[in-house]
Design a protein around this motif. Structure first.
Motif, PDB file in Angstrom:
ATOM      1  N   HIS A   1      48.026 -24.355  38.454  1.00 34.52           N
ATOM      2  CA  HIS A   1      49.452 -24.092  38.688  1.00 34.52           C
ATOM      3  C   HIS A   1      50.268 -24.480  37.465  1.00 34.52           C
ATOM      4  CE1 HIS A   1      53.546 -24.837  40.217  1.00 34.52           C
ATOM      5  NE2 HIS A   1      53.269 -23.887  41.105  1.00 34.52           N
ATOM      6  N   LEU A   2      49.961 -25.627  36.891  1.00 35.39           N
ATOM      7  CA  LEU A   2      50.664 -26.080  35.685  1.00 35.39           C
ATOM      8  C   LEU A   2      50.445 -25.111  34.534  1.00 35.39           C
ATOM      9  CD1 LEU A   2      52.239 -28.434  34.249  1.00 35.39           C
ATOM     10  CD2 LEU A   2      49.998 -29.321  33.591  1.00 35.39           C
ATOM     11  N   MET A   3      49.207 -24.690  34.352  1.00 32.91           N
ATOM     12  CA  MET A   3      48.889 -23.799  33.248  1.00 32.91           C
ATOM     13  C   MET A   3      49.520 -22.415  33.439  1.00 32.91           C
ATOM     14  SD  MET A   3      47.213 -25.432  30.995  1.00 32.91           S
ATOM     15  CE  MET A   3      46.132 -26.828  30.719  1.00 32.91           C
ATOM     16  N   GLN A   4      49.579 -21.964  34.677  1.00 31.42           N
ATOM     17  CA  GLN A   4      50.095 -20.625  34.942  1.00 31.42           C
ATOM     18  C   GLN A   4      51.605 -20.537  34.800  1.00 31.42           C
ATOM     19  OE1 GLN A   4      48.890 -19.073  38.745  1.00 31.42           O
ATOM     20  NE2 GLN A   4      50.118 -17.194  38.550  1.00 31.42           N
ATOM     21  N   TYR A   5      52.306 -21.573  35.242  1.00 29.78           N
ATOM     22  CA  TYR A   5      53.766 -21.485  35.290  1.00 29.78           C
ATOM     23  C   TYR A   5      54.469 -22.231  34.154  1.00 29.78           C
ATOM     24  CZ  TYR A   5      53.034 -19.392  39.860  1.00 29.78           C
ATOM     25  OH  TYR A   5      52.629 -18.553  40.875  1.00 29.78           O
ATOM     26  N   GLU A   6      53.899 -23.331  33.691  1.00 29.56           N
ATOM     27  CA  GLU A   6      54.548 -24.074  32.609  1.00 29.56           C
ATOM     28  C   GLU A   6      53.927 -23.798  31.239  1.00 29.56           C
ATOM     29  OE1 GLU A   6      55.489 -28.175  33.281  1.00 29.56           O
ATOM     30  OE2 GLU A   6      55.492 -27.943  35.477  1.00 29.56           O
ATOM     31  N   LYS A   7      52.696 -23.360  31.241  1.00 30.24           N
ATOM     32  CA  LYS A   7      51.977 -22.976  30.022  1.00 30.24           C
ATOM     33  C   LYS A   7      52.090 -24.024  28.899  1.00 30.24           C
ATOM     34  CE  LYS A   7      52.349 -18.028  30.892  1.00 30.24           C
ATOM     35  NZ  LYS A   7      52.663 -16.684  30.341  1.00 30.24           N
ATOM     36  N   PRO A   8      51.686 -25.237  29.168  1.00 31.43           N
ATOM     37  CA  PRO A   8      51.770 -26.272  28.126  1.00 31.43           C
ATOM     38  C   PRO A   8      50.852 -25.986  26.942  1.00 31.43           C
ATOM     39  CG  PRO A   8      50.473 -27.065  29.992  1.00 31.43           C
ATOM     40  CD  PRO A   8      51.099 -25.769  30.416  1.00 31.43           C
ATOM     41  N   TYR A   9      49.849 -25.132  27.147  1.00 30.19           N
ATOM     42  CA  TYR A   9      48.913 -24.822  26.063  1.00 30.19           C
ATOM     43  C   TYR A   9      49.562 -24.050  24.921  1.00 30.19           C
ATOM     44  CZ  TYR A   9      48.782 -20.466  28.779  1.00 30.19           C
ATOM     45  OH  TYR A   9      49.133 -19.341  29.482  1.00 30.19           O
ATOM     46  N   LEU A  10      50.776 -23.526  25.159  1.00 35.45           N
ATOM     47  CA  LEU A  10      51.492 -22.824  24.088  1.00 35.45           C
ATOM     48  C   LEU A  10      51.962 -23.799  23.004  1.00 35.45           C
ATOM     49  CD1 LEU A  10      53.637 -20.244  26.110  1.00 35.45           C
ATOM     50  CD2 LEU A  10      51.407 -19.915  25.021  1.00 35.45           C
ATOM     51  N   ASN A  11      52.007 -25.067  23.343  1.00 34.98           N
ATOM     52  CA  ASN A  11      52.358 -26.099  22.362  1.00 34.98           C
ATOM     53  C   ASN A  11      51.121 -26.418  21.518  1.00 34.98           C
ATOM     54  OD1 ASN A  11      53.124 -28.340  20.914  1.00 34.98           O
ATOM     55  ND2 ASN A  11      53.264 -29.704  22.695  1.00 34.98           N
ATOM     56  N   PRO A  12      51.139 -26.110  20.233  1.00 32.54           N
ATOM     57  CA  PRO A  12      49.944 -26.332  19.397  1.00 32.54           C
ATOM     58  C   PRO A  12      49.558 -27.807  19.272  1.00 32.54           C
ATOM     59  CG  PRO A  12      51.826 -25.733  18.031  1.00 32.54           C
ATOM     60  CD  PRO A  12      52.230 -25.511  19.453  1.00 32.54           C
ATOM     61  N   ASP A  13      50.517 -28.716  19.564  1.00 27.61           N
ATOM     62  CA  ASP A  13      50.250 -30.150  19.450  1.00 27.61           C
ATOM     63  C   ASP A  13      49.858 -30.781  20.778  1.00 27.61           C
ATOM     64  OD1 ASP A  13      50.813 -30.352  16.660  1.00 27.61           O
ATOM     65  OD2 ASP A  13      52.949 -30.205  17.132  1.00 27.61           O
ATOM     66  N   LEU A  14      49.580 -29.961  21.791  1.00 27.32           N
ATOM     67  CA  LEU A  14      49.201 -30.498  23.092  1.00 27.32           C
ATOM     68  C   LEU A  14      47.950 -31.363  22.971  1.00 27.32           C
ATOM     69  CD1 LEU A  14      49.711 -30.408  26.213  1.00 27.32           C
ATOM     70  CD2 LEU A  14      48.000 -28.570  26.279  1.00 27.32           C
ATOM     71  N   ASN A  15      48.003 -32.548  23.548  1.00 25.18           N
ATOM     72  CA  ASN A  15      46.831 -33.419  23.560  1.00 25.18           C
ATOM     73  C   ASN A  15      46.596 -33.965  24.962  1.00 25.18           C
ATOM     74  OD1 ASN A  15      48.535 -35.742  23.932  1.00 25.18           O
ATOM     75  ND2 ASN A  15      48.911 -35.774  21.720  1.00 25.18           N
ATOM     76  N   LEU A  16      45.540 -34.726  25.105  1.00 20.03           N
ATOM     77  CA  LEU A  16      45.148 -35.220  26.423  1.00 20.03           C
ATOM     78  C   LEU A  16      46.245 -36.085  27.042  1.00 20.03           C
ATOM     79  CD1 LEU A  16      42.635 -35.320  28.381  1.00 20.03           C
ATOM     80  CD2 LEU A  16      42.132 -37.537  27.350  1.00 20.03           C
ATOM     81  N   ASN A  17      46.883 -36.927  26.239  1.00 23.34           N
ATOM     82  CA  ASN A  17      47.911 -37.825  26.767  1.00 23.34           C
ATOM     83  C   ASN A  17      49.102 -37.048  27.321  1.00 23.34           C
ATOM     84  OD1 ASN A  17      46.394 -40.052  26.128  1.00 23.34           O
ATOM     85  ND2 ASN A  17      47.445 -40.475  24.209  1.00 23.34           N
ATOM     86  N   SER A  18      49.541 -36.024  26.575  1.00 22.40           N
ATOM     87  CA  SER A  18      50.709 -35.264  27.031  1.00 22.40           C
ATOM     88  C   SER A  18      50.395 -34.447  28.279  1.00 22.40           C
ATOM     89  CB  SER A  18      51.221 -34.349  25.912  1.00 22.40           C
ATOM     90  OG  SER A  18      50.195 -33.498  25.438  1.00 22.40           O
ATOM     91  N   LEU A  19      49.197 -33.894  28.377  1.00 20.92           N
ATOM     92  CA  LEU A  19      48.820 -33.149  29.580  1.00 20.92           C
ATOM     93  C   LEU A  19      48.670 -34.103  30.769  1.00 20.92           C
ATOM     94  CD1 LEU A  19      48.085 -30.416  30.802  1.00 20.92           C
ATOM     95  CD2 LEU A  19      45.693 -30.876  30.225  1.00 20.92           C
ATOM     96  N   ALA A  20      48.133 -35.291  30.493  1.00 21.21           N
ATOM     97  CA  ALA A  20      47.991 -36.287  31.558  1.00 21.21           C
ATOM     98  C   ALA A  20      49.360 -36.692  32.116  1.00 21.21           C
ATOM     99  CB  ALA A  20      47.259 -37.516  31.024  1.00 21.21           C
ATOM    100  N   ASP A  21      50.369 -36.784  31.235  1.00 18.89           N
ATOM    101  CA  ASP A  21      51.724 -37.104  31.684  1.00 18.89           C
ATOM    102  C   ASP A  21      52.263 -36.009  32.607  1.00 18.89           C
ATOM    103  OD1 ASP A  21      51.754 -39.474  30.292  1.00 18.89           O
ATOM    104  OD2 ASP A  21      52.769 -38.633  28.533  1.00 18.89           O
TER     105      ASP A  21
END
Length: 375
Positions: free
Chosen positions: A270-290
């Motif tokens: 759901h997060l990936m489909q609607y918020e698409k955090p992967y579009l941020n090239p600096d996405l890391n484990l800590n930010s996704l965990a937040d």
């Protein structure tokens, strides 16, 4: 000994002296770091090897070879430990050099003492006799043990780097700026150099009676000088950055297979489909965990257990899917393939091409061509 070649001597000397200067610059590079000391030593020891060759041949031409036997500068046993501790320093920010670690450099001290003894002088001079004296075999053994030491430390260092890069993929979606791949090449090259050179030398000695020495000896050291100068330059211009400490994630499969955590997978999708955090090239484990309100280490474990992937592959798979969707949208012709890739979160052409081919078994241009043919 070989026939003097002023041109090659000059090339070797220039490169070796540049390497020595670079080793000094690295040692005093700011901010001062322990890693720089070991890199400086590594470059310096290799530069000594090639300078050593020039000195011995020049003194031979002036019939002063006996002088060299008192000033031998080769330091084989310092190369391996320097490389090993440099690798530890740049892969673990908490590494501390302790007194017990000096034991790694004890063989270097013994080597230095050995070169000041008559055993070395008799053994090295005996190499040019038809029948080798016993001291010559002692000298050859010392040389071979030095090479073996370098190879062992090289393979251990390479293993540390490979493990470090694998662990990076559990924490980051882009690792180009964190990866230490530039150091892999010289480790492999140096290790290969020592293996090949020793094999060629011994084959030439026992099969061809040293008749081939003129063809490979000096060019070999010119190449070594160039490699050493390159690693010194590369090490000096590397931008100082905070070393990333990445703890290994426990990936051992449970004794009994665990059921998929459907709640976690649903929340993640759901997060990936609607918020698409992967579009941020600096996405890391800590930010996704937040974003998922979960601890980073727990998130990494859940990704490994439920997706059978590490964090790096998971995020880049979503980016590849986004790229494929963009190629089927009306915006397809507005950007180049690389432009679309950057919009999807990639920030490196080489990484994008590698990741895309890994997941689709074809290049982006091949995929685009197939898509157009189907439509």
């Amino acid at each position: 000994m070989v026939t003097s070649n002023p041109i090659l001597f000059t090339i070797i000397c220039v490169l070796a002296l540049q390497a020595m200067i670079l080793s000094g610059l690295i040692a005093f590079k700011k901010p001062k770091r322990l890693a720089n000391i070991f890199l400086s030593l590594l470059v310096f020891f290799y530069a000594l090897i090639v300078i050593n060759i020039v000195v011995v041949n020049v003194l031979k031409d002036y019939e002063l070879l006996y002088v060299f036997r008192y000033i031998q500068m080769e330091m084989l046993y310092g190369i391996g430990p320097s490389l090993y501790f440099y690798t530890l320093c740049i892969s673990d920010p908490k590494f501390q050099f302790k007194k017990i670690h000096y034991l790694h450099f004890l063989p270097l001290l013994l080597e230095f003492i050995f070169y000041r003894t008559s055993i070395y002088r008799i053994g090295s001079n005996g190499l040019y006799l038809e029948e080798l004296p016993s001291y010559s075999y002692f000298y050859l053994t010392q040389q071979w043990l030095g090479v073996i030491s370098i190879l062992l430390y090289s393979f251990i260092s390479l293993g540390i780097l490979i493990k470090y890069q694998k662990r990076l993929k559990d924490y980051y979606s882009k690792i180009e700026h964190l990866s230490l791949k530039w150091l892999q090449a010289p480790i492999i090259i140096y290790a290969s150099y020592h293996i090949l050179y020793r094999i060629i030398t011994e084959v030439d000695r026992f099969v061809f009676d040293k008749s081939l020495r003129e063809y490979y000896f000096l060019p070999n050291f010119a190449v070594l000088a160039a490699i050493t100068c390159w690693i010194g330059f590369k090490g000096y211009v590397q931008k100082e950055r905070d070393i990333i400490r990445v703890q290994p994630i426990d990936k051992k499969p449970p004794k009994t297979p665990l059921e998929k955590d459907e709640a976690f997978l649903s929340k993640l999708n759901h997060l990936m489909q609607y918020e698409k955090p992967y579009l941020n090239p600096d996405l890391n484990l800590n930010s996704l965990a937040d974003l998922l309100a979960i601890k980073p280490k727990q998130l990494s474990a859940k990704i490994n257990q439920n997706c059978n992937q590490n964090f790096y592959d998971l995020i880049n798979l979503y980016r590849v899917k986004e790229f494929k969707n963009r190629l089927q949208s009306p915006e397809q012709d507005k950007l180049s393939l690389l432009g679309h890739a950057f919009e999807c979160g990639f920030n490196s052409k080489s990484t994008f091409n590698h990741v895309f081919k890994k997941f689709t078994q074809m290049t982006p241009s091949q995929y685009l061509k197939n898509t157009k043919n189907k439509s």
